[in-house]
Design an enzyme around this catalytic site. Structure first.
Site: not given
Length: 258
Positions: A68-69, A95, A163, A167
């Site tokens: 789990d990053v 990614n 989101y 980004k």
């Protein structure tokens, strides 16, 4: 360990979110280019199936490691596996990422906000932090980090505040990583993807909300084109870097008014 080379032979790559979608396409392309690839994600069954299938397709070595990053301990454990097995890391592809259904900003839950920040931004930072530690200490020193920024790093869709925020922040992380890595032969770049065709983006090709309030189908591209671009970035010598690259469907409504 074998000697590293510019064409990827003997090099080790980690692709987060590597079991599905764009991550799987990148993993396949890197394996075909000669890398041993660690594919990471949260679902063990998906990862192990992907690693086995990709190894059969490419003849390369694939290692599935569940992580789990967004969790520091899990990321540390992931990099411990890489260090113990390979002794080095030449390429990190950040990614992994998630999104939530398009909803007005005032209806977005705090839990969803935190989940997206954890997967998309905190995860990239934690993996970058661990990669720095390994890349600084390994011999030969250095390596490359490639971040998935998405075209949302510059241009939002309606109702995608969390989101889009992550980004945009990835762009800042990319630049800081590129700067802080100079002294240690660590290069960092970002690939901004526009409408790669995956399960996550299936709605784009059928009907998706536009900035003017209408709905429209948008063109998509095969994820292999993104993977090919990542391989190009990865194959550069560490004295050269692609800081940002956009790979997009030519006719998607990104450039212009609307």
């Amino acid at each position: 360990m074998s000697e590293t080379s510019s064409n990827g032979r003997g090099k080790i790559a980690l692709v987060t979110g590597g079991g599905t979608g764009v991550g799987r396409a990148i993993s396949r392309a890197l394996g075909s280019a000669g890398y041993a690839v660690v594919v990471s994600g949260r679902r063990v069954d998906v990862l192990e199936r992907a690693a086995a299938e990709l190894a059969e397709e490419t003849g390369a070595e694939f290692l599935a490691v569940s992580a789990d990053v967004g969790d520091p301990a899990s990321v540390c454990a992931l990099f411990d596996v890489i260090s113990d097995k390979y002794g080095r890391l030449d390429l990190l592809v950040n990614n992994a990422g998630i999104n939530v259904p398009s909803v007005p900003m005032e209806e977005l839950s705090f839990e969803h906000w935190n989940a997206i920040l954890g997967a998309n931004l905190t995860g990239a930072f934690l993996c970058t932090q661990q990669a720095f530690r390994l890349m600084k200490s390994q011999s030969p020193r250095g390596g490359r980090i490639i971040n998935n920024g998405s075209v949302s790093a510059t241009t939002p869709r309606p109702n995608t505040a969390p989101y889009t925020a992550t980004k945009h922040a990835i762009t800042g992380l990319t630049k800081s990583t590129a700067l802080d890595g100079r002294e240690f032969d660590i290069a960092c770049g970002q690939i901004d993807i526009g409408n790669a065709s995956t399960d996550m983006t299936r709605a784009i090709s059928t009907n998706i909300l536009q900035a003017n309030g209408s709905y429209a189908a948008e063109p998509t591209i095969d994820a292999s084109h993104v993977a090919d671009a990542v391989v190009y970035m990865a194959h550069l010598p560490l004295s050269a870097n692609v800081l940002t690259m956009t790979v997009m469907a030519t006719k998607m409504p990104l450039v212009g008014r609307g």
